[in-house]
Design a protein around this motif. Structure first.
Motif, PDB file in Angstrom:
ATOM      1  N   LEU A 212       0.265  -0.839   0.005  1.00  0.00           N
ATOM      2  CA  LEU A 212      -0.385  -0.251  -0.200  1.00  0.00           C
ATOM      3  C   LEU A 212       0.829   1.098  -0.657  1.00  0.00           C
ATOM      4  O   LEU A 212       0.398   2.655  -0.997  1.00  0.00           O
ATOM      5  CB  LEU A 212      -1.394   0.188   1.453  1.00  0.00           C
ATOM      6  CG  LEU A 212      -2.064   1.019   1.249  1.00  0.00           C
ATOM      7  CD1 LEU A 212      -2.603   1.205  -0.505  1.00  0.00           C
ATOM      8  CD2 LEU A 212      -2.723   0.469   2.112  1.00  0.00           C
ATOM      9  N   ALA A 213       2.036   0.876   0.716  1.00  0.00           N
ATOM     10  CA  ALA A 213       3.360   2.299   0.823  1.00  0.00           C
ATOM     11  C   ALA A 213       3.190   2.626  -0.537  1.00  0.00           C
ATOM     12  O   ALA A 213       3.461   3.855  -1.271  1.00  0.00           O
ATOM     13  CB  ALA A 213       3.898   2.361   1.579  1.00  0.00           C
ATOM     14  N   ALA A 214       3.462   1.473  -1.576  1.00  0.00           N
ATOM     15  CA  ALA A 214       3.826   1.731  -2.641  1.00  0.00           C
ATOM     16  C   ALA A 214       3.582   1.924  -3.907  1.00  0.00           C
ATOM     17  O   ALA A 214       3.174   3.033  -4.382  1.00  0.00           O
ATOM     18  CB  ALA A 214       4.387   0.407  -3.885  1.00  0.00           C
ATOM     19  N   LEU A 215       1.454   1.973  -3.196  1.00  0.00           N
ATOM     20  CA  LEU A 215       1.407   2.691  -4.108  1.00  0.00           C
ATOM     21  C   LEU A 215       1.181   3.766  -4.086  1.00  0.00           C
ATOM     22  O   LEU A 215       0.593   4.565  -5.008  1.00  0.00           O
ATOM     23  CB  LEU A 215      -0.278   1.811  -4.073  1.00  0.00           C
ATOM     24  CG  LEU A 215      -1.015   0.668  -4.982  1.00  0.00           C
ATOM     25  CD1 LEU A 215      -2.284  -0.468  -3.791  1.00  0.00           C
ATOM     26  CD2 LEU A 215      -0.707   0.450  -6.291  1.00  0.00           C
ATOM     27  N   LEU A 216       0.506   4.490  -2.529  1.00  0.00           N
ATOM     28  CA  LEU A 216       0.474   5.969  -2.616  1.00  0.00           C
ATOM     29  C   LEU A 216       1.663   6.668  -2.807  1.00  0.00           C
ATOM     30  O   LEU A 216       1.665   7.625  -3.737  1.00  0.00           O
ATOM     31  CB  LEU A 216       0.938   5.970  -1.030  1.00  0.00           C
ATOM     32  CG  LEU A 216      -0.823   5.539   0.013  1.00  0.00           C
ATOM     33  CD1 LEU A 216      -0.017   5.316   1.279  1.00  0.00           C
ATOM     34  CD2 LEU A 216      -1.114   6.405  -0.372  1.00  0.00           C
ATOM     35  N   VAL A 217       3.254   5.716  -2.751  1.00  0.00           N
ATOM     36  CA  VAL A 217       3.749   6.926  -4.011  1.00  0.00           C
ATOM     37  C   VAL A 217       4.112   7.076  -4.777  1.00  0.00           C
ATOM     38  O   VAL A 217       4.019   7.650  -5.494  1.00  0.00           O
ATOM     39  CB  VAL A 217       5.803   5.830  -3.663  1.00  0.00           C
ATOM     40  CG1 VAL A 217       7.084   6.620  -4.212  1.00  0.00           C
ATOM     41  CG2 VAL A 217       5.800   6.149  -1.618  1.00  0.00           C
ATOM     42  N   GLU A 218       3.340   5.774  -5.835  1.00  0.00           N
ATOM     43  CA  GLU A 218       3.619   5.401  -7.072  1.00  0.00           C
ATOM     44  C   GLU A 218       1.690   6.949  -7.504  1.00  0.00           C
ATOM     45  O   GLU A 218       2.432   7.759  -9.127  1.00  0.00           O
ATOM     46  CB  GLU A 218       2.895   4.482  -7.640  1.00  0.00           C
ATOM     47  CG  GLU A 218       3.325   4.231  -8.559  1.00  0.00           C
ATOM     48  CD  GLU A 218       2.516   2.481  -8.666  1.00  0.00           C
ATOM     49  OE1 GLU A 218       1.195   1.992  -9.343  1.00  0.00           O
ATOM     50  OE2 GLU A 218       2.573   1.322  -8.198  1.00  0.00           O
ATOM     51  N   THR A 219       0.880   7.016  -6.823  1.00  0.00           N
ATOM     52  CA  THR A 219       0.173   7.926  -7.127  1.00  0.00           C
ATOM     53  C   THR A 219       0.506   9.379  -6.849  1.00  0.00           C
ATOM     54  O   THR A 219       0.195  10.483  -7.630  1.00  0.00           O
ATOM     55  CB  THR A 219      -1.401   7.478  -6.074  1.00  0.00           C
ATOM     56  OG1 THR A 219      -1.504   6.373  -6.353  1.00  0.00           O
ATOM     57  CG2 THR A 219      -2.178   8.500  -7.033  1.00  0.00           C
ATOM     58  N   TYR A 220       1.796   9.916  -5.731  1.00  0.00           N
ATOM     59  CA  TYR A 220       1.630  10.891  -5.822  1.00  0.00           C
ATOM     60  C   TYR A 220       2.374  11.276  -7.268  1.00  0.00           C
ATOM     61  O   TYR A 220       2.373  12.531  -7.547  1.00  0.00           O
ATOM     62  CB  TYR A 220       3.305  11.331  -5.301  1.00  0.00           C
ATOM     63  CG  TYR A 220       2.309  10.690  -3.280  1.00  0.00           C
ATOM     64  CD1 TYR A 220       0.951  11.795  -2.865  1.00  0.00           C
ATOM     65  CD2 TYR A 220       3.353  10.157  -2.209  1.00  0.00           C
ATOM     66  CE1 TYR A 220       0.781  11.784  -1.629  1.00  0.00           C
ATOM     67  CE2 TYR A 220       3.085  10.489  -0.617  1.00  0.00           C
ATOM     68  CZ  TYR A 220       1.272  10.763  -0.519  1.00  0.00           C
ATOM     69  OH  TYR A 220       0.834  10.742   0.363  1.00  0.00           O
ATOM     70  N   GLY A 221       2.850  10.390  -7.760  1.00  0.00           N
ATOM     71  CA  GLY A 221       3.518  10.884  -8.758  1.00  0.00           C
ATOM     72  C   GLY A 221       3.047  10.981  -9.880  1.00  0.00           C
ATOM     73  O   GLY A 221       3.224  12.124 -10.599  1.00  0.00           O
ATOM     74  N   SER A 222       1.372  10.381 -10.283  1.00  0.00           N
ATOM     75  CA  SER A 222       0.619  10.759 -10.326  1.00  0.00           C
ATOM     76  C   SER A 222      -0.108  12.720 -10.934  1.00  0.00           C
ATOM     77  O   SER A 222      -0.242  12.535 -11.802  1.00  0.00           O
ATOM     78  CB  SER A 222      -0.469   9.580 -10.894  1.00  0.00           C
ATOM     79  OG  SER A 222       0.166   8.091 -11.212  1.00  0.00           O
ATOM     80  N   LEU A 223      -0.034  12.352  -9.529  1.00  0.00           N
ATOM     81  CA  LEU A 223      -1.233  13.338  -9.619  1.00  0.00           C
ATOM     82  C   LEU A 223       0.579  14.666  -9.295  1.00  0.00           C
ATOM     83  O   LEU A 223      -0.125  15.896  -9.762  1.00  0.00           O
ATOM     84  CB  LEU A 223      -1.401  13.485  -7.955  1.00  0.00           C
ATOM     85  CG  LEU A 223      -2.088  12.473  -7.251  1.00  0.00           C
ATOM     86  CD1 LEU A 223      -2.705  12.310  -6.465  1.00  0.00           C
ATOM     87  CD2 LEU A 223      -3.202  12.327  -8.568  1.00  0.00           C
ATOM     88  N   SER A 224       1.376  14.262  -9.131  1.00  0.00           N
ATOM     89  CA  SER A 224       2.411  15.754  -9.837  1.00  0.00           C
ATOM     90  C   SER A 224       3.184  15.730 -11.155  1.00  0.00           C
ATOM     91  O   SER A 224       2.815  16.899 -11.471  1.00  0.00           O
ATOM     92  CB  SER A 224       4.119  15.175  -8.296  1.00  0.00           C
ATOM     93  OG  SER A 224       3.679  14.514  -7.530  1.00  0.00           O
ATOM     94  N   ALA A 225       2.042  14.977 -11.402  1.00  0.00           N
ATOM     95  CA  ALA A 225       2.324  15.360 -13.619  1.00  0.00           C
ATOM     96  C   ALA A 225       1.386  16.303 -13.499  1.00  0.00           C
ATOM     97  O   ALA A 225       1.812  16.762 -15.155  1.00  0.00           O
ATOM     98  CB  ALA A 225       2.487  13.779 -13.449  1.00  0.00           C
ATOM     99  N   GLY A 226       0.961  16.433 -12.516  1.00  0.00           N
ATOM    100  CA  GLY A 226      -0.538  17.361 -13.196  1.00  0.00           C
ATOM    101  C   GLY A 226      -1.449  16.243 -13.521  1.00  0.00           C
ATOM    102  O   GLY A 226      -2.311  17.170 -14.036  1.00  0.00           O
TER     103      GLY A 226
END
Length: 379
Positions: A212-226
């Motif tokens: 779940l930590a991995a999915l959180l980090v992953e999604t931060y990346g998606s949202l940070s991409a705009g």
């Protein structure tokens, strides 16, 4: 003073409870591929709340125009669907003449076997407004297929999505900071360094299991991409489909999708998180934008090749990485295909929308349909 302390305690407890509820809600969005697509703009607020007061883990960056308007490669002729003429393309005018707003091409395929037809669309769980022009959010062949299909099949049914928060909390969230005990110290330090500007986010992630930590980090990346969750493909599909129809089903149950993650060994979970932390935040954003561009072009095999190369490049343990891909991608591909075949019937086409990473390659859904005698063509 005792009353003041009690009041602070009550307020602190309420705030902690709110943070836990926000985390559970956000985690739901991260865990379930559908969830990223079915939630609205409020999800971004939840993401920023989990990221901490500064929101620096999820900066409000807009996708550069060059990524949002990446030209599509030449596509095969669209499949002809009798009786459908479709809406006019979205357009406007400028000093130099008409300007046509084109939707993203997206990976879209028509699989036929005799009189049985399965339409398969590869989705992206976050997107940009430019992907779905208001007057024509999808290409005509996609709109035609939606009009022709009495059933829309997503990865999860809307009912399962609504009822899933308790399961996410039960299997992915601890009531104490369990993550440091489950990770090797170097990997935990790497995660802490990634979130050093967001102590609130780090505190919440410490209460999750590694997958779940991995999915959180992953999604931060998606949202940070705009990119934005409300412009995920499934949300946009349902906006179109539910206007005139309404039968939306899931290709897997909530329990099946949960087990894809909860059945991972600790080594596989660590591998999942290690891959996400192998890149810098900037590299992660670049990868998200690259995937978005490939999805806009619409070639499922190109997307699969890109994903395989990325996994090979980032793998800390080749064996764990292969096992991880098998459990969270390839086993689910087989399940998706089996359910499609159960739903499909002669002269009753179904429209299937699943993550674009599930379509292409030797073990993708399109190859599995071909193995079962279907002719599969891009549309």
């Amino acid at each position: 003073m005792p009353d003041a302390r009690a009041a602070r305690h009550v307020r602190g407890g309420a705030a902690a409870g709110m943070r836990r509820r926000r985390l559970r809600a956000f985690v739901l969005v991260l865990l379930l591929s559908n969830a990223l697509d079915c939630e609205s703009q409020a999800v971004l607020g939840l993401a920023r709340a989990v990221a901490g007061p500064s929101g620096t883990a999820v900066p409000p960056v807009r996708l550069p125009a060059s990524a949002a308007t990446a030209p599509a490669s030449p596509a095969a002729p669209a499949a002809v669907i009798p009786g459908f003429h479709g809406p006019p393309e979205a357009s406007s005018t400028s000093a130099s003449g008409p300007v046509v707003a084109q939707p993203a091409h997206m990976p879209f395929y028509v699989a036929t076997k005799g009189t049985t037809t399965i339409y398969v669309l590869g989705t992206l769980h976050v997107g940009d407004p430019a992907d779905y022009p208001p007057s024509a959010p999808f290409r005509r062949p996609i709109l035609a297929a939606l009009a022709a299909a009495p059933t829309l099949a997503l990865e999860l049914s809307p009912d399962d999505l609504i009822s899933s928060q308790d399961d996410v909390s039960k299997y992915g969230v601890c009531n104490y900071a369990c993550l440091p005990r489950l990770l090797p110290a170097p990997l935990m330090r790497k995660l802490a360094a990634r979130l050093r500007d967001n102590p609130a986010a780090l505190a919440e992630i410490k209460k999750t299991r590694p997958w779940l930590a991995a999915l959180l980090v992953e999604t931060y990346g998606s949202l940070s991409a705009g990119l934005q969750t409300e412009y995920g493909t499934e949300a946009q599909l349902q906006n179109v489909y539910l206007r005139s129809r309404g039968k939306v089903v899931g290709l897997e149950t909530l329990g099946e999708q949960m087990r894809a993650f909860t059945n991972l060994t600790l080594a596989e979970q660590r591998e999942m998180l290690a891959q996400d932390l192998e890149e810098t935040p900037e590299q992660t954003v670049d990868d998200v934008k690259a995937l978005h561009r490939l999805w806009r072009v619409g070639d499922a095999d190109a997307i699969s090749a890109w994903a395989s190369a990325k996994s090979e490049r980032l793998a800390a343990s080749k064996a764990a990485a292969r096992s991880l891909d098998n459990k969270i991608v390839f086993e689910r591909n087989r399940r998706f295909t089996a359910r499609m075949l159960q739903l499909a019937a002669p002269n009753h086409p179904i429209f299937v929308a699943i993550g674009a990473l599930h379509l292409g390659g030797r073990k993708g859904v399109l190859a599995l349909l071909r193995e079962r005698g279907f002719v599969v063509d891009p549309a």
